[in-house]
Design a protein around this motif. Structure first.
Motif, PDB file in Angstrom:
ATOM      1  N   LYS A  20     -13.897  90.434  10.078  1.00 62.33           N
ATOM      2  CA  LYS A  20     -14.637  90.462  11.348  1.00 62.33           C
ATOM      3  C   LYS A  20     -15.527  89.221  11.482  1.00 62.33           C
ATOM      4  O   LYS A  20     -15.609  88.622  12.554  1.00 62.33           O
ATOM      5  CB  LYS A  20     -15.465  91.730  11.457  1.00 62.33           C
ATOM      6  CG  LYS A  20     -14.624  92.964  11.766  1.00 62.33           C
ATOM      7  CD  LYS A  20     -15.487  94.069  12.303  1.00 62.33           C
ATOM      8  CE  LYS A  20     -14.700  95.307  12.608  1.00 62.33           C
ATOM      9  NZ  LYS A  20     -13.764  95.154  13.708  1.00 62.33           N
ATOM     10  N   GLY A  57     -13.249  86.353  12.230  1.00 64.80           N
ATOM     11  CA  GLY A  57     -12.751  86.451  13.600  1.00 64.80           C
ATOM     12  C   GLY A  57     -13.799  86.084  14.636  1.00 64.80           C
ATOM     13  O   GLY A  57     -13.507  85.387  15.615  1.00 64.80           O
ATOM     14  N   GLU A  58     -15.026  86.536  14.429  1.00 63.06           N
ATOM     15  CA  GLU A  58     -16.110  86.211  15.360  1.00 63.06           C
ATOM     16  C   GLU A  58     -16.376  84.711  15.369  1.00 63.06           C
ATOM     17  O   GLU A  58     -16.641  84.118  16.418  1.00 63.06           O
ATOM     18  CB  GLU A  58     -17.378  86.976  14.987  1.00 63.06           C
ATOM     19  CG  GLU A  58     -17.286  88.467  15.301  1.00 63.06           C
ATOM     20  CD  GLU A  58     -18.454  89.269  14.744  1.00 63.06           C
ATOM     21  OE1 GLU A  58     -19.436  88.665  14.245  1.00 63.06           O
ATOM     22  OE2 GLU A  58     -18.382  90.508  14.803  1.00 63.06           O
ATOM     23  N   LYS A  83     -13.613  82.905  17.246  1.00 65.11           N
ATOM     24  CA  LYS A  83     -13.865  83.094  18.681  1.00 65.11           C
ATOM     25  C   LYS A  83     -14.981  82.160  19.159  1.00 65.11           C
ATOM     26  O   LYS A  83     -14.879  81.530  20.219  1.00 65.11           O
ATOM     27  CB  LYS A  83     -14.231  84.552  18.950  1.00 65.11           C
ATOM     28  CG  LYS A  83     -14.421  84.884  20.406  1.00 65.11           C
ATOM     29  CD  LYS A  83     -14.700  86.374  20.556  1.00 65.11           C
ATOM     30  CE  LYS A  83     -14.851  86.789  21.995  1.00 65.11           C
ATOM     31  NZ  LYS A  83     -15.093  88.240  22.125  1.00 65.11           N
ATOM     32  N   GLN A  96      -7.667  82.102  24.437  1.00 66.79           N
ATOM     33  CA  GLN A  96      -6.895  82.582  23.288  1.00 66.79           C
ATOM     34  C   GLN A  96      -5.474  82.029  23.339  1.00 66.79           C
ATOM     35  O   GLN A  96      -4.928  81.633  22.311  1.00 66.79           O
ATOM     36  CB  GLN A  96      -6.843  84.110  23.257  1.00 66.79           C
ATOM     37  CG  GLN A  96      -8.047  84.755  22.648  1.00 66.79           C
ATOM     38  CD  GLN A  96      -7.851  86.249  22.442  1.00 66.79           C
ATOM     39  OE1 GLN A  96      -6.988  86.880  23.036  1.00 66.79           O
ATOM     40  NE2 GLN A  96      -8.694  86.821  21.596  1.00 66.79           N
ATOM     41  N   ASN A 151      -1.028  87.494  20.748  1.00 63.22           N
ATOM     42  CA  ASN A 151      -1.369  88.768  20.124  1.00 63.22           C
ATOM     43  C   ASN A 151      -1.921  88.543  18.716  1.00 63.22           C
ATOM     44  O   ASN A 151      -2.921  89.157  18.332  1.00 63.22           O
ATOM     45  CB  ASN A 151      -0.151  89.693  20.077  1.00 63.22           C
ATOM     46  CG  ASN A 151      -0.518  91.058  19.536  1.00 63.22           C
ATOM     47  OD1 ASN A 151      -1.410  91.714  20.066  1.00 63.22           O
ATOM     48  ND2 ASN A 151       0.154  91.476  18.485  1.00 63.22           N
ATOM     49  N   SER A 172      -5.432  87.312  18.975  1.00 66.43           N
ATOM     50  CA  SER A 172      -6.335  88.403  19.325  1.00 66.43           C
ATOM     51  C   SER A 172      -6.663  89.257  18.105  1.00 66.43           C
ATOM     52  O   SER A 172      -7.826  89.627  17.886  1.00 66.43           O
ATOM     53  CB  SER A 172      -5.709  89.261  20.417  1.00 66.43           C
ATOM     54  OG  SER A 172      -6.530  90.371  20.692  1.00 66.43           O
ATOM     55  N   VAL A 173      -5.658  89.557  17.319  1.00 66.06           N
ATOM     56  CA  VAL A 173      -5.858  90.394  16.124  1.00 66.06           C
ATOM     57  C   VAL A 173      -6.763  89.682  15.109  1.00 66.06           C
ATOM     58  O   VAL A 173      -7.616  90.304  14.476  1.00 66.06           O
ATOM     59  CB  VAL A 173      -4.494  90.783  15.496  1.00 66.06           C
ATOM     60  CG1 VAL A 173      -4.678  91.485  14.164  1.00 66.06           C
ATOM     61  CG2 VAL A 173      -3.709  91.662  16.452  1.00 66.06           C
ATOM     62  N   GLU A 232      -9.124  87.389  15.890  1.00 66.39           N
ATOM     63  CA  GLU A 232     -10.482  87.354  16.437  1.00 66.39           C
ATOM     64  C   GLU A 232     -11.187  88.701  16.381  1.00 66.39           C
ATOM     65  O   GLU A 232     -12.409  88.751  16.312  1.00 66.39           O
ATOM     66  CB  GLU A 232     -10.470  86.834  17.879  1.00 66.39           C
ATOM     67  CG  GLU A 232     -10.250  85.346  17.969  1.00 66.39           C
ATOM     68  CD  GLU A 232     -10.493  84.798  19.367  1.00 66.39           C
ATOM     69  OE1 GLU A 232     -10.830  85.565  20.286  1.00 66.39           O
ATOM     70  OE2 GLU A 232     -10.335  83.575  19.536  1.00 66.39           O
ATOM     71  N   THR A 233     -10.450  89.784  16.409  1.00 67.65           N
ATOM     72  CA  THR A 233     -11.074  91.110  16.347  1.00 67.65           C
ATOM     73  C   THR A 233     -11.207  91.614  14.913  1.00 67.65           C
ATOM     74  O   THR A 233     -11.714  92.708  14.688  1.00 67.65           O
ATOM     75  CB  THR A 233     -10.289  92.136  17.185  1.00 67.65           C
ATOM     76  OG1 THR A 233      -8.948  92.188  16.722  1.00 67.65           O
ATOM     77  CG2 THR A 233     -10.332  91.774  18.660  1.00 67.65           C
ATOM     78  N   GLY A 234     -10.755  90.817  13.956  1.00 70.35           N
ATOM     79  CA  GLY A 234     -10.900  91.195  12.555  1.00 70.35           C
ATOM     80  C   GLY A 234      -9.828  92.134  12.054  1.00 70.35           C
ATOM     81  O   GLY A 234      -9.969  92.718  10.988  1.00 70.35           O
ATOM     82  N   GLY A 235      -8.754  92.278  12.799  1.00 69.86           N
ATOM     83  CA  GLY A 235      -7.668  93.167  12.387  1.00 69.86           C
ATOM     84  C   GLY A 235      -6.823  92.606  11.267  1.00 69.86           C
ATOM     85  O   GLY A 235      -6.269  93.351  10.469  1.00 69.86           O
TER      86      GLY A 235
END
Length: 111
Positions: A8, A11-12, A15, A25, A37, A40-41, A43-46
């Motif tokens: 996370k 990812g932050e 971003k 993105q 995709n 996005s994953v 940047e959201t820490g996935g």
């Protein structure tokens, strides 16, 4: 300090630097040769990145890898100062590289 989700934090920071560079993105994903995709994953820490993708990210943003692992609020951080320090380091390394090449050429000329 409690548990840190490094994905996370990473990812932050991606971003943050993406927005600072004025990229969407989609634009960053294209530069990094990944899907939107996937971007996005990240940047959201996935998901985390491979070392190759990490290299492309730091090259794209012209930052040190450590900048992507900084946790806001834990210590003073000024990426402007960091970028200036990085520039100084790069310039000094380039100068040193040229000097080393000259000295090696001189050695080869002596033989």
């Amino acid at each position: 300090m409690g548990t840190v989700d490094i994905r996370k934090v990473f990812g932050e920071n991606v971003k943050h630097y993406r927005k600072k560079a004025g990229l969407s993105q989609e634009q960053l994903a294209e530069k990094l040769d990944i899907s939107t995709n996937h971007m996005s994953v990240i940047e959201t820490g996935g998901k985390f990145v491979t070392y190759k993708l990490l290299e492309r990210i730091v090259e794209t943003f012209d930052i040190m890898p450590a900048a992507l692992f900084f946790m806001p609020g834990t210590a003073p951080f000024d990426d402007t100062v960091q970028n200036k320090v990085n520039t100084i380091i790069k310039e000094e390394l380039e100068t040193a590289g040229v000097e080393i090449a000259k000295r090696i050429a001189q050695l080869q000329g002596e033989q």
